[in-house]
Design an enzyme around this catalytic site. Structure first.
Site, PDB file in Angstrom:
ATOM      1  N   HIS A 119       1.411   3.634   2.109  1.00  0.00           N
ATOM      2  CA  HIS A 119       2.196   3.861   3.324  1.00  0.00           C
ATOM      3  C   HIS A 119       3.417   2.946   3.362  1.00  0.00           C
ATOM      4  O   HIS A 119       4.533   3.394   3.666  1.00  0.00           O
ATOM      5  CB  HIS A 119       1.322   3.637   4.556  1.00  0.00           C
ATOM      6  CG  HIS A 119       2.091   3.695   5.849  1.00  0.00           C
ATOM      7  ND1 HIS A 119       2.593   4.870   6.372  1.00  0.00           N
ATOM      8  CD2 HIS A 119       2.466   2.698   6.713  1.00  0.00           C
ATOM      9  CE1 HIS A 119       3.235   4.611   7.498  1.00  0.00           C
ATOM     10  NE2 HIS A 119       3.173   3.313   7.722  1.00  0.00           N
ATOM     11  N   ASN A 155       0.854  -1.183   0.000  1.00  0.00           N
ATOM     12  CA  ASN A 155       0.000   0.000   0.000  1.00  0.00           C
ATOM     13  C   ASN A 155       0.893   1.237   0.000  1.00  0.00           C
ATOM     14  O   ASN A 155       2.114   1.137   0.140  1.00  0.00           O
ATOM     15  CB  ASN A 155      -0.987  -0.017   1.164  1.00  0.00           C
ATOM     16  CG  ASN A 155      -0.307  -0.019   2.529  1.00  0.00           C
ATOM     17  OD1 ASN A 155       0.712   0.652   2.742  1.00  0.00           O
ATOM     18  ND2 ASN A 155      -0.874  -0.786   3.462  1.00  0.00           N
ATOM     19  N   ASP A 166      -6.134  -8.050   1.179  1.00  0.00           N
ATOM     20  CA  ASP A 166      -6.293  -9.488   0.942  1.00  0.00           C
ATOM     21  C   ASP A 166      -7.120  -9.740  -0.316  1.00  0.00           C
ATOM     22  O   ASP A 166      -6.820 -10.627  -1.121  1.00  0.00           O
ATOM     23  CB  ASP A 166      -6.980 -10.156   2.136  1.00  0.00           C
ATOM     24  CG  ASP A 166      -6.126 -10.148   3.388  1.00  0.00           C
ATOM     25  OD1 ASP A 166      -4.911  -9.914   3.275  1.00  0.00           O
ATOM     26  OD2 ASP A 166      -6.674 -10.376   4.474  1.00  0.00           O
TER      27      ASP A 166
END
Length: 477
Positions: free
Chosen positions: A197, A195, A264
């Site tokens: 971040h 992601n 996920d």
């Protein structure tokens, strides 16, 4: 980009990583404990869900793909509960059981839809706890279409380079959902899905789109990856490949309720699509659609094949309109998966008039989806005689498809709709005119499987035949 629904039943995906049990205790709260200033929860419901790599495997199984799972569990009740739930979802589990550590369990106390407390039962795994992973993977990987390494930094993937090498040796794409700041441990994987971040933790802050692309391509090259997919929340996703233009996909969620487990879902749909033979850009686009669905749900959730199929069809603008027979059957299956009532009517619909419009509006009100099946040109000629139809079948279908009341339009060559009724099995068969139920063609078919037959009146003094005769009379004058 043209999207199609992959043949997920042809996919086999292996997930290797940190498996967990997400346990929820639900109950009411109406007093404070006399022992301490804390609420007393009367536990009324216990709910267990596979988490971590187990949730990734559940996402794959929900698509209808084959899912296998390698992980570590303890020799305890939580491990048995986790294995039972995964096997119930038809996931093939091959766990390494350790006796000196517990199954990773996250227990949440929930009251009135609020989480009051979370308790974690876990100990980090050592290298010897996953010593059997390589042997297990060697047996399974050759039969897989993709491998996912699902890392939650619990210690299950300390031999990650060995697992990547096994997948590469068998030419099976290996996708990594990374954790932590050391991305170099995933070197030589096929694709990684950090992601934003996680990505910026490794490469530094990206203030512009170009900076993100440049840093991403540099990271991709240094790790010898084939592709890098950066998931960016409300800003969608960015796919980077060396020598290819970057692909930016906007976020698809209309409303976000919970982002839990969205990562996920992304890697699961991506891997299952690749294993089904889809190209990478199309697979990423499908994963992006799935992410938009799952964040609209509360709690850790999965996306089913019917949900994704509906999103694909909506994306292509084919949720309503003219369909082939095969497309219609898929659309009906999907609608039924969402609990929708299917209404069916048929006819020539040669010249659409006010009577037809009113009739179709009344028919649509009897259910959630309206199918209008019309006779082919040859069939109309046999039924109505020479000179009919006035309008060819493609024009008749185009007009019907433009009506708000109509969901799906198709044509058939038979003189009766009986064959279609047998394969579509609508919940309601509707006919317009002065018929009794027993006079409606196909009534016995529909009644036999428990469907309903209904006759509606046409608007008075309006009919195609009357309109045609009036035109012909004016032409003779």
């Amino acid at each position: 980009m043209l999207l199609t629904m992959p043949q997920f039943n042809q996919s086999q995906v292996l997930v290797i990583g940190d498996v967990m049990l997400d346990r929820y205790w639900h109950g009411g709260t109406n007093r404070i404990s006399p022992e301490a200033p804390v609420p007393v929860v009367k536990v009324e419901q216990v709910e267990d869900r596979p988490g971590g790599a187990g949730n990734v495997a559940l996402n794959i199984a929900a698509l209808g793909a084959g899912a296998s799972l390698i992980g570590i569990i303890g020799n305890d009740e939580a491990g048995k509960a986790l294995e039972t739930r995964l096997n119930a979802a038809h996931i093939h589990t091959d766990f390494q059981v350790v006796s000196n550590k517990p199954t990773i369990t996250k227990l949440r106390i929930i009251s009135r839809h609020q989480q009051l407390l979370r308790m974690d039962f876990e100990k980090s795994f050592a290298l010897e706890d996953s010593c059997e992973f390589a042997n297990k993977a060697e047996k399974i990987v050759p039969h897989m279409g993709a491998v996912i390494l699902s890392d939650y930094a619990k210690g299950s993937l300390q031999n990650v380079q060995t697992l990547i090498a096994i997948a590469n040796a068998h030419n099976v794409p290996v996708l990594v959902d990374p954790k932590g700041a050391d991305f170099y441990r995933y070197k030589n994987a096929t694709l990684m899905t950090p992601n934003l971040h996680e990505f910026e933790t490794v490469v530094g802050e990206c203030k512009t789109e170009q900076e993100l692309v440049d840093k991403g391509l540099a990271l991709l090259k240094s790790l010898s990856l084939q592709a890098l997919l950066v998931t960016r929340g409300e800003h969608g996703m960015t796919l980077l490949r060396e020598g290819q233009p970057e692909l930016h996909l906007p976020a698809r969620a209309r409303e976000v309720f919970d982002v839990t487990g969205a990562g996920d879902t992304v890697i699961s749909v991506l891997a299952a699509s690749l294993a089904a033979g889809e190209a990478l850009p199309q697979s990423v686009a499908l994963a992006n659609l799935a992410a938009g669905i799952v964040v609209g749900k509360l709690g850790t959730a999965t996306v089913s094949a019917p949900e994704l199929r509906r999103a694909v069809k909506t994306e292509q603008g084919s949720e309503r309109g003219v369909l082939s027979e095969d497309q219609l059957l898929m659309a009906v299956e999907e609608a039924r998966a969402h609990g929708e009532k299917i209404v069916f009517t048929n006819g020539c619909f040669d010249i659409i008039h006010a009577g037809h419009v009113g009739y179709l509006e009344d028919t649509r009100a009897l259910g959630d989806r309206l199918i209008v099946a019309i006779n082919s040109d040859e069939s109309v000629s046999r039924l109505k005689g020479p000179g009919r139809p006035i309008n060819p079948v493609d024009r008749r279908m185009a007009v019907l498809a433009g009506l708000e009341a109509v969901d799906w339009v198709m044509y058939y060559n038979d003189d009766t709709p009986e064959r279609l009724l047998n394969i579509i099995k609508p919940d309601v068969l509707v006919k317009g005119g002065d018929y009794t139920e027993a006079q409606v063609v196909g009534h016995e078919i529909v009644k036999a499987y428990g469907g309903k037959v209904q006759v509606l009146s046409f608007f008075e003094n309006v009919s195609t035949t009357a309109i045609v005769k009036k035109i012909q009379a004016q032409e003779k004058e």
